[in-house]
Design an enzyme around this catalytic site. Structure first.
Site, PDB file in Angstrom:
ATOM      1  N   LYS B  81     -22.956 -59.578  11.734  1.00  0.00           N
ATOM      2  CA  LYS B  81     -22.006 -59.647  10.624  1.00  0.00           C
ATOM      3  C   LYS B  81     -20.657 -59.150  11.143  1.00  0.00           C
ATOM      4  O   LYS B  81     -20.600 -58.197  11.933  1.00  0.00           O
ATOM      5  CB  LYS B  81     -22.499 -58.771   9.470  1.00  0.00           C
ATOM      6  CG  LYS B  81     -21.631 -58.826   8.220  1.00  0.00           C
ATOM      7  CD  LYS B  81     -22.193 -57.931   7.113  1.00  0.00           C
ATOM      8  CE  LYS B  81     -21.398 -58.047   5.831  1.00  0.00           C
ATOM      9  NZ  LYS B  81     -21.970 -57.203   4.746  1.00  0.00           N
ATOM     10  N   SER B 160     -22.626 -59.472   0.371  1.00  0.00           N
ATOM     11  CA  SER B 160     -21.525 -59.896   1.235  1.00  0.00           C
ATOM     12  C   SER B 160     -21.996 -60.452   2.577  1.00  0.00           C
ATOM     13  O   SER B 160     -21.218 -61.101   3.274  1.00  0.00           O
ATOM     14  CB  SER B 160     -20.584 -58.714   1.493  1.00  0.00           C
ATOM     15  OG  SER B 160     -21.262 -57.711   2.216  1.00  0.00           O
ATOM     16  N   SER B 184     -25.803 -56.006  -0.376  1.00  0.00           N
ATOM     17  CA  SER B 184     -25.258 -57.051   0.506  1.00  0.00           C
ATOM     18  C   SER B 184     -26.198 -57.564   1.584  1.00  0.00           C
ATOM     19  O   SER B 184     -25.858 -58.527   2.279  1.00  0.00           O
ATOM     20  CB  SER B 184     -23.966 -56.557   1.155  1.00  0.00           C
ATOM     21  OG  SER B 184     -22.937 -56.556   0.193  1.00  0.00           O
TER      22      SER B 184
END
Lengths: 492, 497, 99
Positions: B81, B160, B184
């Site tokens: 990420k 997210s 997330s």
């Protein structure tokens, strides 16, 4: 606070509180492993944490906490079992994270008191708190047209901010407090005390009021980095505030800077939002917990503090308070005095010589008690020779001069016997052989019948007229007391 | 999955076995996945790909294999990420503010998983899209465009960590890292039909994670199966006392050892608590139905179901959305255009530079949360909002402890609905916040939670079962998920290419 | 208690953000919509409850870890300034700071 009328300025009482930022003597920064040496190339002593790079996190330096504990113990404060680091949020280019990690609601050191003497009057200033925080970087305004250069070497340097109650009532008292605080932090070694390099920065909160009236609005004089400027700045600020009030003008709370060149203070550009720092506990740092046994270990390792030592000098050596506090200006000075006193067994004489002749010579040569050319052992021997009548004070000063010039590492310099060798070599021994002295006395009496007459007529002063020539004839070696006794005997 | 299926169909464990047997090289594996990443660029899952950098890492892994090293993840690719800072790839956190930013160091999690000495030897194939500074639940707050859900490209993958979820679901990488502040990892895993776990707060180091909300942020793995997550978490999770003061000072742990259990009823004796508030009318029927079916599977495995209470579940929404923005407003103050990142082209004085730089550099949702956070911390409101929220946060943590006296794990839906249409909630932040209702309380309490594929709901879109454990019970969660995945194949389902 | 446009302007300044006049009302509505949600918190009785700032505190690990005082970080100016907008002679340049 008892109201001392003599301190009023044009009928106003001066009220002063201090905030002092002391830079702690650690190797690395408070939250990073970057070094903190002064004067390095810009931004070469900063790590990811100090540059506030994305993803960097603070890790607390144990030594900084230990310095705070030492200070707390030195001023009889409470060392908090648990204290909290908070974020103080504001934007400034030398504040890389956009917040300063400090302590707000629960500081590590709570309360405490600083005591000192002004002349022979004992003063004490109460402390509110002392808290750990990180220093900011520096903005350099020179060499860049319309721009400033940011150096983050200083960012993250550990500071202990020491805050007093508004207990001081004159610029002189404020300076005396600052000197005493400076003495304490350097004595226990938590701060190098270098004011030029900003290791010991004072902010003074100054206000004035009519005696007994409510506290006036205070203005904060920032970064007073010399004791001399401190007094000038506060005196100017006090006069300025009184003039304002006398002219019916209000005093706005403000932060002011002192300009040593003009001797004046001027208000800094006010940051309109500076009131709203949005303090909150730093989620990157759990509570700082200080176990009691850690405090006990630090306590056990603490040096004897200057005030305690001064009291001991009064008690054990019978010195006056004034001498005791003078001799405890620095660890080295007090150590030199004690060694001298023990060497000669004459504490008061030792005190006089250390405070007088030795200090004077050190100041002249910009030396320090860390390295006195004449060892305490030799000064002790010298003092012993004065008290046993071997040499006069005047002669002793000559010997000290020689010891001074030949220095600590001269041939046989460590050996107190060197003192006697010098006395011999310079022929400074006082004449204690009465036969030889009597001869001189008789000659002088014969040569000065007039004085003899006057003395016999009852004019005691006439004796002095005889002593001079005798001392002269003896080339200063005669012992003045002996001479007096002899004269009185012969003229009676 | 048979061992001669195409490489992108294999699990992390299977790939590792093939690499260990030298049937395939790490470079070949990397090339296979890099080709798939190229062909699936329309998903918007990746923000940075650097084939040379990745292949160099693969060669390093092959060298370690050639030298005879045999460790569980050596040579297997993954992607990170984009909130994990990396030396080999730029790091943007999905923000224009950090466009082109190069970190001089690797995040601790990246280093622990990576090919450098002491790392697990996984090959980084690039950086994955995410909501800007991890603020969002649809991955439609990225400055670099939305990520599409591989199951239906008109829908969000969740957020997210939406890039991580989409990349794993589409078989672009066998596994990925994610971060979870309020859901997330769990919510995008649920919306894309993969498995993800958010460990106990502090179990993985936050060093090198671009901070959103420091007291909530936590890294975790996202992969097809619980077994793969266990393999990655074993390498990721360890104390980092030198770099992160909030990391728990615990040694690494082999979570794969915890997976296996014996007998026909391997979960015999496991008490699963069902919070009434998680099955309220707030949750859509298709999701509830899928979760119920999954729970009946658990009963077959020997687990028993008990009702528990988490009375403050609804309050977790305002509590979280006060605390997280408060911390974020301070964490994001470092983005001032002075030392790195975006600086406005045109400005007057210093103040103007700050304002123009930050106004240009941050997206709408980030600015909204900075404003909220600044307000709740500001003079006169601190006690009513921030302090109050921190007190409710303790009550929420205490409620969980009460519940865990009656059960071993807590189960329920991850999200109240399946994936929604891209743009549907963009201009209704509050509606988006409400959709986080089932994941926020776990984060506030700092508990471990995971998402396990549990079938499909409306429009054939994936539904996730949430499992929540007590502190440091990651092993128990992974076992419960793994045993479930031995008798179900939801986690094996693939979206149509 | 709803925020006013003055509140929004003050908060925007504190956060060093600019709001175009046309945005202000929109932002105000969204943030007030959010604060209606927040007002629910007032109903919760938190009498005598300690705020929870660190979830780790619940696991018993509450004390701040302290590190040894060792200056081990090398000079990393070059690598750290690679992404800097304006640097001269190792200094970050900004518009003049007026004190």
């Amino acid at each position: 606070m008892a109201q001392d009328k003599s301190l009023l300025v044009q009928g106003y009482e001066v009220v002063i509180g201090f905030e002092t930022h002391t830079q702690l003597t650690t190797q690395s920064k408070i939250f990073s492993r970057a070094p903190i040496a002064f004067g390095a190339e810009p931004n070469t002593q900063a790590s990811a944490v100090d540059f506030a790079l994305p993803g960097a996190l603070p890790v607390m330096n144990r030594a900084a906490v230990e310095r705070a504990i030492e200070f707390g113990l030195a001023v009889n404060a409470h060392v908090a079992e648990s204290s909290v680091f908070a974020r103080k949020n504001y934007f400034y280019p030398d504040l890389p994270k956009g917040y300063q990690i400090s302590q707000f609601e629960i500081p590590v050191v709570q309360g405490g008191v600083v005591e000192f003497f002004m002349g022979d009057e004992k003063k004490s200033v109460r402390l509110v708190r002392a808290h750990l925080e990180e220093d900011a970087g520096k903005s350099l305004h020179e060499d860049f047209i319309g721009q400033s250069g940011i150096d983050l070497n200083r960012a993250g340097t550990p500071l202990l901010e020491i805050v007093t109650e508004p207990d001081m009532r004159s610029s002189a008292e404020a300076v005396a407090y600052a000197r005493e605080l400076h003495k304490i932090v350097t004595w226990i070694g938590i701060c190098d005390g270098n004011m030029q390099e900003g290791s010991f920065r004072c902010d003074a909160n100054v206000s004035v009021r009519k005696p007994g009236g409510p506290l006036g609005t205070r203005r904060e004089i920032k970064n007073l980095n010399s004791f001399k400027f401190m007094q000038q700045a506060i005196d100017f600020e006090v006069r300025w505030q009184i003039e304002q009030i006398e002219d019916g003008l209000p005093i706005q709370q403000a932060t002011v800077l002192f300009n040593p060149d003009t001797g004046e203070t001027r208000a800094m550009r006010t940051k309109e939002d500076s009131a709203d720092y949005r303090y909150f506990p730093d989620p990157d740092l759990p509570a700082l917990v200080i176990e009691r046994d850690w405090v006990a270990r630090v306590q056990a390792a603490m040096p004897e503090l200057p005030r305690v030592m001064a009291e001991r000098f009064v008690r054990d050596y019978g010195l006056p308070e004034y001498d005791a506090s003078q001799l405890t200006q620095s660890k080295a000075m007090s150590a030199y005095f004690e060694a001298t006193a023990q060497a000669c067994g004459q504490a008061k004489l030792a005190a006089n010589w250390v405070m007088g002749e030795v200090s004077r010579r050190l100041n002249a040569s910009e030396g320090s008690f860390e390295a006195v050319p004449a060892s305490a052992a030799k000064l002790g021997q010298l003092i012993a020779r004065i008290s046993d009548g071997t040499i006069s004070n005047a002669a002793a000063k000559q010997v000290l001069d020689s010891l001074w010039t030949e220095g600590a590492d001269a041939e046989g310099a460590a050996d107190p016997a060197r003192v006697d060798a010098l006395i011999e070599a310079k022929g400074l021994k006082q004449m204690n052989d009465s036969g030889e002295l009597e001869k001189i006395v008789d000659e002088v009496l014969a040569a000065n019948p007039k004085n003899v007459e006057e003395y016999k007529a009852g004019n005691a002063k006439a004796l002095n007229g005889l002593v001079g020539p005798i001392m002269k004839a003896s080339k200063g070696k005669a012992n003045p007391q002996q001479v007096n006794e002899l004269l009185k005997k012969k003229l009676s | 999955m048979s061992a001669n299926a195409p490489l992108h169909e294999l699990s992390v464990a299977q790939l590792a076995a093939k690499l260990a047997a030298r049937e395939v090289s790490s470079v070949e594996v990397a090339q296979h996945f890099l080709a798939r990443i190229r062909s699936a660029s329309d998903l918007g899952a990746f923000l940075a790909v650097d084939e040379e950098a990745s292949l160099a890492q693969a060669r390093a892994a092959d060298a370690r294999l050639a030298a005879g090293e045999r460790t569980p993840l050596l040579g297997v690719p993954l992607a990170h990420k984009d909130v994990f800072v990396t030396r080999d790839f730029p790091t943007t956190a999905g923000s224009k503010m950090l466009e082109g930013y190069r970190s001089p160091f690797d995040a601790t999690v990246v280093r622990r998983l990576g090919v450098d000495l002491g790392g697990a030897g996984m090959v980084n194939l690039g950086k994955l899209n995410c909501d800007e500074f991890a603020m969002g639940s649809g991955n439609d707050n990225s400055a670099y465009g939305p990520v599409k859900n591989p199951w239906d490209r008109s829908r969000v993958p969740g957020g997210s960590s939406g890039g991580s979820a989409a990349a794993v679901a589409a078989g672009l990488v066998p596994a990925a890292t994610g971060t979870d502040t309020g859901g997330s990892i769990r919510q995008p895993a649920a919306l894309t039909g993969i498995t993800g776990i958010k460990p106990t707060y502090g179990r993985c180091s936050r060093y090198g994670m671009v901070a959103y909300a420091s007291s909530l942020d936590q890294a975790g793995p996202m992969a097809r199966s619980a077994e793969d997550c266990a393999l990655l978490l074993s390498a990721m999770a360890a104390g980092d006392p030198d770099r992160d003061s909030t990391s728990l000072d615990l040694p690494a742990q082999d979570y794969t050892a915890a997976l296996t259990a014996e007998g026909a009823k391997p979960l015999q004796g496991l008490r699963i608590g069902l919070p009434r508030q998680f099955f309220s009318e707030g949750c859509s029927p298709d999701v509830v139905a899928a979760v119920r079916v999954a729970l009946s599977e658990y009963e077959k495995l020997g687990a028993s179901l008990v009702d528990v209470d988490l009375p403050l579940t609804e309050l977790s929404i305002p509590t979280y959305y006060v605390i997280a923005p408060a911390e974020a407003s301070s964490n994001l103050s470092r983005y001032d255009g002075v030392r790195y990142g975006h600086r406005a082209k045109n400005f007057g004085d210093l103040e103007d530079m700050y304002k123009k730089t930050r106004t240009e550099g941050f997206g709408a949702e980030v600015k909204r949360r900075i404003m909220i956070g600044t307000y709740v911390l500001s003079h006169g409101y601190y006690d009513a909002y921030y302090l109050k929220a921190q007190k409710i946060r303790r009550l929420i943590a205490q409620d969980f402890q009460k519940a865990f006296t009656q059960c071993d794990v807590i189960a329920g839906p991850v999200a109240p609905t399946v994936a929604w249409k891209i743009g549907e909630k963009t201009d209704d932040p509050v509606a988006a916040y409400l959709a986080d209702i089932f994941t926020l309380s776990t984060s506030l309490a700092g508990l471990p939670g995971m998402s396990v594929p549990a079938g499909f709901g409306e429009g054939g879109l994936p539904v996730g079962l949430q499992l929540i454990g007590n502190y440091l019970q990651e092993g128990r969660l992974l076992r419960a998920a793994h045993q479930f995945q031995q008798v179900t194949d939801w986690h094996q389902r693939r979206p149509a290419p | 208690m709803a925020l006013t446009s003055q509140d929004i302007a003050r908060v925007a300044h504190l956060a060093r953000l600019e709001l175009a006049p046309q945005e202000t009302q929109h932002t105000l509505d969204q943030i007030n919509g959010f604060f209606r949600l927040v007002e629910q918190m007032a109903a919760v009785d938190t009498e005598g409850i300690e705020p929870l700032a660190h979830p780790a505190a619940v696991t018993g690990q509450v004390a701040l870890r302290l590190r040894d005082d060792v200056a081990s970080e090398p000079n990393q100016r070059e690598a750290s300034q690679v992404s800097a907008p304006a640097v001269e002679r190792g200094l970050f340049l900004v518009p003049k700071v007026i004190e």
